[in-house]
Every structure is written in C-alpha cells, then in structure tokens.
Design an enzyme around this catalytic site. Structure first.
Site, PDB file in Angstrom:
ATOM      1  CG  ASP A  33     117.350 104.879   3.181  1.00  0.00           C
ATOM      2  OD1 ASP A  33     116.110 104.973   3.223  1.00  0.00           O
ATOM      3  OD2 ASP A  33     118.061 105.573   2.404  1.00  0.00           O
ATOM      4  CB  ILE A  34     120.586 103.597  -1.057  1.00  0.00           C
ATOM      5  CG1 ILE A  34     121.798 103.261  -1.896  1.00  0.00           C
ATOM      6  CG2 ILE A  34     119.845 104.798  -1.571  1.00  0.00           C
ATOM      7  CD1 ILE A  34     121.459 102.814  -3.312  1.00  0.00           C
ATOM      8  CG  ASN A  93     108.157 109.768   4.731  1.00  0.00           C
ATOM      9  OD1 ASN A  93     107.912 110.325   5.799  1.00  0.00           O
ATOM     10  ND2 ASN A  93     109.391 109.581   4.297  1.00  0.00           N
ATOM     11  N   GLY A  99     105.992 113.310   2.051  1.00  0.00           N
ATOM     12  CA  GLY A  99     107.404 113.123   1.705  1.00  0.00           C
ATOM     13  C   GLY A  99     107.706 111.759   1.119  1.00  0.00           C
ATOM     14  CG  HIS A 106     109.338 102.695   2.565  1.00  0.00           C
ATOM     15  ND1 HIS A 106     108.647 102.999   1.405  1.00  0.00           N
ATOM     16  CD2 HIS A 106     109.940 103.837   2.946  1.00  0.00           C
ATOM     17  CE1 HIS A 106     108.844 104.268   1.100  1.00  0.00           C
ATOM     18  NE2 HIS A 106     109.621 104.807   2.019  1.00  0.00           N
ATOM     19  CG  LEU A 107     107.459 100.027   9.089  1.00  0.00           C
ATOM     20  CD1 LEU A 107     107.606  99.289  10.430  1.00  0.00           C
ATOM     21  CD2 LEU A 107     106.305 100.994   9.165  1.00  0.00           C
ATOM     22  CG  HIS A 108     111.965 105.852   6.435  1.00  0.00           C
ATOM     23  ND1 HIS A 108     113.049 106.096   5.623  1.00  0.00           N
ATOM     24  CD2 HIS A 108     110.872 106.137   5.689  1.00  0.00           C
ATOM     25  CE1 HIS A 108     112.636 106.525   4.446  1.00  0.00           C
ATOM     26  NE2 HIS A 108     111.312 106.568   4.450  1.00  0.00           N
TER      27      HIS A 108
END
Ligand code: AMP
Ligand code: ZN
Length: 118
Positions: A33-34, A93, A99, A106-108
């Site tokens: 993640d950036i 999300n 959010g 995507h999975l965080h």
C-alpha cells in the site's frame, strides 16, 4: 481477463503503473500500500476487475478463497509474527460508507508491532 481501462488497480496488476509487487499468479496480484496504515500494509487483488465485494458472484468464491489463503502466507513473508502474540488484520472496504476509495476489490493486510497509524 476482464479489465477496466480506467481502473487504477487493473493498471497496476497489468504492470502499466508501477507498484511494489509482493506476489503474482494468473489470477491474483499483491503489492505494498502506497500510504501504509501499519508497519506492514499490503493489498491483495484479483486481476479480474471486480469493483466491490458486493459485485462478486458465486463463481468468484474460489478466487476469493485463494486471496484469503494467500493473506497469512504473505503476511508471514513480510514479517508479521505468527501466532496469538503476533498476527495481522484483513479488511475489505465496500462502498463509500465502508470507506472504499478504489473501486477494484482488494484485501488490505495490515500488521507489525503496535501502535499503528489507524
Ligand atoms: P480503500 O479505501 O479500501 O479503497 O483503499 C485503497 C487503498 O489503496 C488505500 O490504502 C491507498 O493508500 C491505496 N493506494 C492508492 N493508490 C495506490 C497506488 N498507486 N499504489 C499502492 N496503493 C495505493
Ligand atoms: Zn480494476
């Protein structure tokens, strides 16, 4: 593969926009993640353009299962400590109230020692 030409994460998974790649196979792409919310924070995405969790269909279940199975393996590889004292968080999300900002599922995966930013 069904891509959306205007989608940021479709472009990332095709290598059209640079990312810090952690994993890739025929169906799945994972990258850092950036703007990390935790010491370890990466995203696991399907290469296929699925906008939201709620757009996923029954036929996508094996793909979602593979993404979930990949999460702990990559988390460990990235330095998350195993077991009860370590661990990591997996978040999806969905929609504005959830959010979600990027409309490609995507999975965080977040981990590392506390405290975290969020
Ligand atoms: P969400 O709010 O669940 O849609 O999360 C989108 C995530 O994508 C955020 O955590 C962003 O930091 C991350 N993000 C946005 N653009 C990029 C990029 N170019 N490379 C890596 N991560 C990104
Ligand atoms: Zn996409």
């Amino acid at each position: 593969m069904a891509h959306d030409p205007n989608c940021l994460f479709c472009k990332i998974s095709q290598g059209l926009i640079p990312s810090q790649k952690l994993y890739e196979d025929g169906e799945i792409y994972a990258f850092k993640d950036i703007n990390p919310a935790a010491p370890i924070h990466f995203l696991i995405i399907p290469k296929k353009h699925i906008p939201m969790l709620e757009s996923a269909e029954l036929a996508d279940a094996p793909l979602l299962g593979r993404m979930m199975e990949l999460a702990p393996r990559l988390a460990k590889e990235q330095g998350c400590r195993p077991g009860k004292d370590g661990g990591f968080r997996v978040v999806v999300n969905n929609g504005a109230d959830g959010g979600q900002e990027v409309y490609h599922l995507h999975l965080h995966v977040m981990g590392g020692p506390r405290p975290w930013k969020k």
